[in-house]
Scaffold this motif. Structure first.
Motif, PDB file in Angstrom:
ATOM      1  N   SER A   1     -17.874   5.827  10.422  1.00 57.39           N
ATOM      2  CA  SER A   1     -18.186   4.459  10.829  1.00 57.39           C
ATOM      3  C   SER A   1     -19.487   4.026  10.143  1.00 57.39           C
ATOM      4  N   LEU A   2     -19.646   2.718   9.982  1.00 54.56           N
ATOM      5  CA  LEU A   2     -20.837   2.160   9.347  1.00 54.56           C
ATOM      6  C   LEU A   2     -21.646   1.384  10.379  1.00 54.56           C
ATOM      7  N   TRP A   3     -22.952   1.681  10.474  1.00 50.47           N
ATOM      8  CA  TRP A   3     -23.871   0.946  11.340  1.00 50.47           C
ATOM      9  C   TRP A   3     -24.819   0.152  10.460  1.00 50.47           C
ATOM     10  N   THR A   4     -25.104  -1.097  10.837  1.00 47.12           N
ATOM     11  CA  THR A   4     -26.001  -1.942  10.053  1.00 47.12           C
ATOM     12  C   THR A   4     -27.042  -2.600  10.954  1.00 47.12           C
ATOM     13  N   GLN A   5     -28.232  -2.772  10.396  1.00 50.54           N
ATOM     14  CA  GLN A   5     -29.281  -3.538  11.067  1.00 50.54           C
ATOM     15  C   GLN A   5     -29.496  -4.827  10.308  1.00 50.54           C
ATOM     16  N   THR A   6     -29.436  -5.948  11.018  1.00 48.66           N
ATOM     17  CA  THR A   6     -29.729  -7.258  10.445  1.00 48.66           C
ATOM     18  C   THR A   6     -30.730  -7.928  11.375  1.00 48.66           C
TER      19      THR A   6
ATOM     20  N   LEU B   1     -37.213   4.911  24.503  1.00 49.78           N
ATOM     21  CA  LEU B   1     -36.341   5.425  23.457  1.00 49.78           C
ATOM     22  C   LEU B   1     -34.983   5.684  24.092  1.00 49.78           C
ATOM     23  N   TRP B   2     -33.904   5.158  23.474  1.00 47.74           N
ATOM     24  CA  TRP B   2     -32.557   5.283  24.031  1.00 47.74           C
ATOM     25  C   TRP B   2     -31.587   5.722  22.935  1.00 47.74           C
ATOM     26  N   SER B   3     -30.440   6.295  23.344  1.00 48.79           N
ATOM     27  CA  SER B   3     -29.434   6.695  22.362  1.00 48.79           C
ATOM     28  C   SER B   3     -28.043   6.367  22.865  1.00 48.79           C
ATOM     29  N   THR B   4     -27.097   6.243  21.915  1.00 43.41           N
ATOM     30  CA  THR B   4     -25.681   6.071  22.225  1.00 43.41           C
ATOM     31  C   THR B   4     -24.877   6.767  21.142  1.00 43.41           C
ATOM     32  N   ALA B   5     -23.593   7.011  21.394  1.00 45.23           N
ATOM     33  CA  ALA B   5     -22.752   7.724  20.436  1.00 45.23           C
ATOM     34  C   ALA B   5     -22.589   6.914  19.156  1.00 45.23           C
ATOM     35  N   ALA B   6     -22.754   7.576  18.006  1.00 45.23           N
ATOM     36  CA  ALA B   6     -22.564   6.906  16.721  1.00 45.23           C
ATOM     37  C   ALA B   6     -21.101   6.863  16.325  1.00 45.23           C
ATOM     38  N   ASN B   7     -20.310   7.827  16.799  1.00 44.20           N
ATOM     39  CA  ASN B   7     -18.888   7.888  16.483  1.00 44.20           C
ATOM     40  C   ASN B   7     -18.093   7.041  17.466  1.00 44.20           C
ATOM     41  N   VAL B   8     -17.091   6.367  16.957  1.00 47.36           N
ATOM     42  CA  VAL B   8     -16.209   5.579  17.818  1.00 47.36           C
ATOM     43  C   VAL B   8     -15.068   6.467  18.315  1.00 47.36           C
ATOM     44  N   GLU B   9     -14.311   7.016  17.381  1.00 47.58           N
ATOM     45  CA  GLU B   9     -13.271   7.969  17.725  1.00 47.58           C
ATOM     46  C   GLU B   9     -13.277   9.039  16.657  1.00 47.58           C
ATOM     47  N   LEU B  10     -14.001  10.119  16.919  1.00 47.54           N
ATOM     48  CA  LEU B  10     -14.162  11.180  15.938  1.00 47.54           C
ATOM     49  C   LEU B  10     -12.804  11.706  15.497  1.00 47.54           C
ATOM     50  N   GLY B  11     -12.635  11.773  14.179  1.00 46.86           N
ATOM     51  CA  GLY B  11     -11.376  12.266  13.650  1.00 46.86           C
ATOM     52  C   GLY B  11     -10.542  11.181  13.005  1.00 46.86           C
ATOM     53  N   GLU B  12     -10.894   9.901  13.213  1.00 45.90           N
ATOM     54  CA  GLU B  12     -10.148   8.829  12.541  1.00 45.90           C
ATOM     55  C   GLU B  12     -10.450   8.868  11.051  1.00 45.90           C
ATOM     56  N   SER B  13      -9.573   8.282  10.292  1.00 46.63           N
ATOM     57  CA  SER B  13      -9.783   8.173   8.848  1.00 46.63           C
ATOM     58  C   SER B  13     -10.687   6.998   8.534  1.00 46.63           C
ATOM     59  N   SER B  14     -11.536   7.133   7.533  1.00 48.03           N
ATOM     60  CA  SER B  14     -12.397   6.025   7.148  1.00 48.03           C
ATOM     61  C   SER B  14     -11.586   4.924   6.505  1.00 48.03           C
ATOM     62  N   GLY B  15     -12.030   3.689   6.736  1.00 48.27           N
ATOM     63  CA  GLY B  15     -11.382   2.557   6.109  1.00 48.27           C
ATOM     64  C   GLY B  15     -12.319   1.798   5.229  1.00 48.27           C
TER      65      GLY B  15
END
Length: 419
Positions: free
Chosen positions: A352-357, A405-419
């Motif tokens: 997955s791709l995360w972006t900051q704007t 300071l807080w955190s959340t999961a970076a993966n949406v559904e681990l194991g999916e194929s990248s698009g």
């Protein structure tokens, strides 16, 4: 820097005519200054945060899939005469975005506000009291560096972190001087050690003159230094030097994949092309895709998994993210909302791709869907990072007037194929 040639195969048979078959940030902006000191006791929360570290300047033309190309050189197939000119065009996907409300977990309550450093991965923060890092036990503790970096820290913290040091050398007449650069790598989590650039044993190199050398953080390992894309040197990395293979026209940029393939961005007769790694011209004829529009410029790139990549790109006033989708096939352009150019990007474990704007956080999942990500309630002045294992996104800021300071999961559904 090769221009696509045409391979002519002449078959001489009785009664046959001739047949033709065409073939195939330096990131040296000023960083926060000052010598780190021991963390201060709990302080009253100031009215506003210290300014976050500057993002590295994007490069202007000078850190999970099965490959779409085989490991062996491809054999030229019979291609129509105009195959080279008829490269397929990369599709532009209109902007569409949903809202995602993840669960945020509190990690720490720093004694004072902290701004997170923009790194490929790893969590390092800067506060008035000094530098702080998130360790493997999720403790946010002070770290004493041997010197304060004089440019932004780049790479992966703490195992492959770097900064580029500058100095000016005088020569000739009064007031004449030239710039030299030196690559500084973190050792032992706190010592900045200069790296030898070449076999000559020299540490400093000159980025000016006709042989201009550009340092650039590799997304795989080490720093890359090059004058032209025909000669790229990896400094301090554990992999071989990247090699830009056959491509259309003039190569203007390259992208390393997680598996070490080198994808190429090029311009040929005024048109821009994106392609995966190729071993011969016949492969180029099949793999190169033409970008629509003109005047393209490319910025930060991120490998997503083994074979997929995402690159910030712009054409005139329009902003895009260019993706290669690995096994699912080919390139695609996501057009972003007007005036909303991301300042930084990260990849998760799954691709997955995360972006900051600005102060906004967005996610593009492995199916190509975009999401506006809600932040912890009441959060102000956020800064972002991804953990060293790329499993979590971390945000620092002020909530209800208190630093956190807080955190959340970076993966949406681990194991999916990248698009």
């Amino acid at each position: 820097m090769s221009r696509l040639s045409i391979l002519t195969v002449t078959l001489v048979l009785a009664g046959c005519a001739d047949a033709s078959t065409p073939p195939r940030e330096a990131e040296v902006a000023a960083a926060p200054q000052g010598v780190p000191v021991a963390p201060s006791p709990r302080l009253d929360v100031p009215a506003e945060l210290p300014p976050p570290p500057e993002a590295p300047r994007p490069a202007v033309l000078p850190e999970p899939l099965e490959p779409s190309q085989p490991s062996k050189p491809e054999v030229a197939d019979a291609l129509p005469e105009d195959a080279a000119a008829a490269a397929p065009e990369v599709e532009i996907v209109a902007w569409s975005c949903e809202t995602r409300e993840p669960q945020w977990t509190s990690l720490a309550t720093p004694a004072e506000p902290v701004s997170l450093v923009l790194l490929d991965r790893g969590v390092l923060g800067r506060a008035k009291a000094g530098w702080f890092q998130l360790d493997e036990a999720d403790a946010f503790t002070g770290v004493e560096l041997s010197r304060d970096p004089t440019s932004p820290i780049v790479g992966m913290w703490p195992d492959d972190a770097w900064f580029v040091q500058e100095r000016f050398r005088k020569y000739g007449g009064v007031g004449e001087e030239y710039l030299e650069l030196r690559l500084m790598r973190l050792r032992g989590g706190k010592r900045w050690v200069p790296q030898v650039f070449s076999g000559s044993g020299e540490q400093w190199f000159h980025p000016g003159t006709d042989d201009e050398l550009t340092p650039r953080m590799s997304r795989r390992s080490g720093m890359l230094v090059y004058g032209t894309l025909d000669d790229i040197t990896r400094v301090g990395g554990k992999h071989d030097d990247p090699v830009v293979g056959p491509h259309r026209g003039e190569a203007i940029d390259f992208i390393e994949t997680g598996r070490g393939l080198v994808y190429v961005l090029s311009v040929d007769d005024g048109s821009y092309y994106a392609q995966t790694e190729c071993a011969d011209e016949a492969c180029v004829s099949r793999k190169a895709q033409r970008l629509p529009l003109s005047g393209w410029q490319f910025g930060r790139d991120v490998p997503r998994g083994k074979w997929s990549v995402s690159v910030l790109a712009s054409a005139g006033e329009r902003e895009f993210v260019l993706h290669h989708r690995g096994k699912s096939g080919g390139w695609v352009l996501d057009e972003l909302p007007g005036g909303q150019k991301p300042s930084f990007t990260w990849a998760s474990q799954e691709g997955s791709l995360w972006t900051q704007t600005g102060e906004s956080l967005r996610l593009r999942d492995t199916e190509g869907r975009w999401f506006d990500v809600t932040l912890p309630k009441g959060l102000a002045s956020p800064s972002f990072a991804v953990t060293s294992d790329r499993a979590r996104v971390v945000v620092a800021g002020l909530a209800a007037g208190k630093p956190g300071l807080w955190s959340t999961a970076a993966n949406v559904e681990l194991g999916e194929s990248s698009g």
